[in-house]
Structure formats: structure tokens, C-alpha cells
Design a protein around this motif. Structure first.
Motif, PDB file in Angstrom:
ATOM      1  N   ARG A  61      34.894  40.686  42.810  1.00  0.00           N
ATOM      2  CA  ARG A  61      34.290  39.447  42.339  1.00  0.00           C
ATOM      3  C   ARG A  61      33.557  39.609  41.010  1.00  0.00           C
ATOM      4  O   ARG A  61      33.627  38.738  40.151  1.00  0.00           O
ATOM      5  CB  ARG A  61      33.329  38.936  43.405  1.00  0.00           C
ATOM      6  CG  ARG A  61      32.682  37.629  43.042  1.00  0.00           C
ATOM      7  CD  ARG A  61      31.683  37.180  44.076  1.00  0.00           C
ATOM      8  NE  ARG A  61      32.287  37.186  45.400  1.00  0.00           N
ATOM      9  CZ  ARG A  61      31.620  36.992  46.513  1.00  0.00           C
ATOM     10  NH1 ARG A  61      30.333  36.761  46.464  1.00  0.00           N
ATOM     11  NH2 ARG A  61      32.222  37.002  47.669  1.00  0.00           N
ATOM     12  N   ASN A 107      42.332  28.498  40.083  1.00  0.00           N
ATOM     13  CA  ASN A 107      42.046  28.625  41.525  1.00  0.00           C
ATOM     14  C   ASN A 107      42.611  29.903  42.136  1.00  0.00           C
ATOM     15  O   ASN A 107      41.970  30.513  42.983  1.00  0.00           O
ATOM     16  CB  ASN A 107      42.587  27.408  42.281  1.00  0.00           C
ATOM     17  CG  ASN A 107      41.767  26.174  42.030  1.00  0.00           C
ATOM     18  OD1 ASN A 107      40.599  26.274  41.662  1.00  0.00           O
ATOM     19  ND2 ASN A 107      42.370  25.017  42.216  1.00  0.00           N
ATOM     20  N   LYS A 108      43.805  30.301  41.733  1.00  0.00           N
ATOM     21  CA  LYS A 108      44.402  31.506  42.301  1.00  0.00           C
ATOM     22  C   LYS A 108      43.618  32.756  41.921  1.00  0.00           C
ATOM     23  O   LYS A 108      43.453  33.666  42.725  1.00  0.00           O
ATOM     24  CB  LYS A 108      45.859  31.637  41.868  1.00  0.00           C
ATOM     25  CG  LYS A 108      46.768  30.619  42.510  1.00  0.00           C
ATOM     26  CD  LYS A 108      48.207  30.835  42.118  1.00  0.00           C
ATOM     27  CE  LYS A 108      49.087  29.799  42.777  1.00  0.00           C
ATOM     28  NZ  LYS A 108      50.502  29.992  42.477  1.00  0.00           N
ATOM     29  N   ILE A 110      40.393  32.807  41.128  1.00  0.00           N
ATOM     30  CA  ILE A 110      39.106  32.726  41.836  1.00  0.00           C
ATOM     31  C   ILE A 110      39.264  33.180  43.277  1.00  0.00           C
ATOM     32  O   ILE A 110      38.450  33.960  43.782  1.00  0.00           O
ATOM     33  CB  ILE A 110      38.540  31.292  41.757  1.00  0.00           C
ATOM     34  CG1 ILE A 110      38.126  30.969  40.329  1.00  0.00           C
ATOM     35  CG2 ILE A 110      37.350  31.123  42.706  1.00  0.00           C
ATOM     36  CD1 ILE A 110      37.741  29.524  40.116  1.00  0.00           C
ATOM     37  N   SER A 111      40.303  32.733  43.951  1.00  0.00           N
ATOM     38  CA  SER A 111      40.493  33.126  45.349  1.00  0.00           C
ATOM     39  C   SER A 111      40.891  34.599  45.472  1.00  0.00           C
ATOM     40  O   SER A 111      40.500  35.263  46.421  1.00  0.00           O
ATOM     41  CB  SER A 111      41.531  32.238  46.028  1.00  0.00           C
ATOM     42  OG  SER A 111      42.797  32.414  45.433  1.00  0.00           O
ATOM     43  N   TYR A 112      41.643  35.110  44.508  1.00  0.00           N
ATOM     44  CA  TYR A 112      42.037  36.524  44.557  1.00  0.00           C
ATOM     45  C   TYR A 112      40.845  37.427  44.266  1.00  0.00           C
ATOM     46  O   TYR A 112      40.652  38.435  44.937  1.00  0.00           O
ATOM     47  CB  TYR A 112      43.162  36.799  43.553  1.00  0.00           C
ATOM     48  CG  TYR A 112      43.593  38.245  43.532  1.00  0.00           C
ATOM     49  CD1 TYR A 112      44.400  38.751  44.551  1.00  0.00           C
ATOM     50  CD2 TYR A 112      43.184  39.101  42.526  1.00  0.00           C
ATOM     51  CE1 TYR A 112      44.792  40.073  44.548  1.00  0.00           C
ATOM     52  CE2 TYR A 112      43.568  40.422  42.511  1.00  0.00           C
ATOM     53  CZ  TYR A 112      44.374  40.903  43.531  1.00  0.00           C
ATOM     54  OH  TYR A 112      44.754  42.228  43.523  1.00  0.00           O
ATOM     55  N   SER A 114      37.716  37.623  44.958  1.00  0.00           N
ATOM     56  CA  SER A 114      36.567  37.272  45.781  1.00  0.00           C
ATOM     57  C   SER A 114      36.125  38.432  46.647  1.00  0.00           C
ATOM     58  O   SER A 114      35.298  38.275  47.529  1.00  0.00           O
ATOM     59  CB  SER A 114      36.892  36.067  46.654  1.00  0.00           C
ATOM     60  OG  SER A 114      37.967  36.371  47.508  1.00  0.00           O
ATOM     61  N   ARG A 115      36.657  39.606  46.382  1.00  0.00           N
ATOM     62  CA  ARG A 115      36.322  40.787  47.165  1.00  0.00           C
ATOM     63  C   ARG A 115      34.953  41.319  46.739  1.00  0.00           C
ATOM     64  O   ARG A 115      34.646  41.412  45.573  1.00  0.00           O
ATOM     65  CB  ARG A 115      37.389  41.852  46.944  1.00  0.00           C
ATOM     66  CG  ARG A 115      37.178  43.112  47.692  1.00  0.00           C
ATOM     67  CD  ARG A 115      38.343  44.044  47.454  1.00  0.00           C
ATOM     68  NE  ARG A 115      37.970  45.373  47.868  1.00  0.00           N
ATOM     69  CZ  ARG A 115      38.676  46.446  47.630  1.00  0.00           C
ATOM     70  NH1 ARG A 115      39.805  46.344  46.957  1.00  0.00           N
ATOM     71  NH2 ARG A 115      38.281  47.609  48.036  1.00  0.00           N
TER      72      ARG A 115
END
Length: 123
Positions: A61, A107-108, A110-112, A114-115
Motif C-alpha cells: 500500500r 481502481n485496479k 488501488i485494489s491491487y 492494498s497489501r
């Protein structure tokens, strides 16, 4: 996204190599140690961008913020370069930076990315 940041790091490393070569062959500079310091900054920033690209590829992140700060630095240098008449150099800085900023808020990505850290909290 990580490829854009890694490409920027590679470009910065090439600029550092060219700068170091010019320094080694004796190109005139106002301050030799100032030029050595600038070379060190170029190398350090390149290494930092490679680290950001590697951890962004892994999905951490914090890398989105680090990549955004790097792109804002590039924009800060790219706009004056473009407006001073060095159009190819300015575009070479601005196009990847704007592309990276747009991708950072996709969006992709941001979601990827997020670790969080892999360890459990100490407290």
C-alpha cells in the motif's frame, strides 16, 4: 504501473551515468563537490524508485504514496523544462509522470496495492 516507475528509475540511472561520465572527463563545473553530491542524489533517487517499483509490483500500500511523490517531483522539473524551450526533454518527463499519476488512481491499481506488512503488530 510498476513498469512505469521502473522505467523512470532506469531513465534516471542513465542520466546519472551520463552525468558521472561528464564529470569524469572533466567537463567544467562551478563546484566539483557539488557535482559529486548531485550525482549521489541522482543515484539515490534511482535506487529509491527501483525499490518503490519492486514493492509496488508486490502490491504494498505505501508504494502508491511514494510513487505519487516521485511523480510530483518530476512534474516540478518537467514543466519548467518544457516552458524553457526544451520540448523533447520536458515531454519525456511529463508524459510518464502524468501516465503514472492517472494509473495510481485507477481502481485496479488501488485494489491491487492494498497489501500491508506481512507481520502481526507488536502491541
Amino acid at each position: 504501473m510498476a513498469l512505469v516507475v521502473a522505467a523512470e528509475a532506469t531513465a534516471l540511472l542513465l542520466v546519472a551515468g551520463w552525468y558521472g561520465y561528464q564529470l569524469a572527463i572533466g567537463s567544467p563545473v562551478l563546484s566539483f563537490w557539488g557535482a559529486v553530491f548531485t550525482l549521489g542524489l541522482l543515484l539515490a533517487f534511482s535506487a529509491w524508485l527501483y525499490a518503490v517499483a519492486a514493492f509496488l509490483y508486490r502490491g504494498y500500500r505505501w508504494t502508491r504514496a511514494a510513487a505519487l511523490v516521485a511523480q510530483l517531483f518530476v512534474l516540478t522539473i518537467g514543466f519548467p523544462t518544457l516552458s524553457s524551450g526544451l520540448v523533447p526533454a520536458g515531454l519525456a518527463m511529463l508524459v510518464p509522470a502524468v501516465t503514472a499519476i492517472v494509473l495510481l488512481f485507477h481502481n485496479k491499481v488501488i485494489s491491487y496495492a492494498s497489501r500491508t506488512g506481512g507481520t502481526t503488530p507488536a502491541l
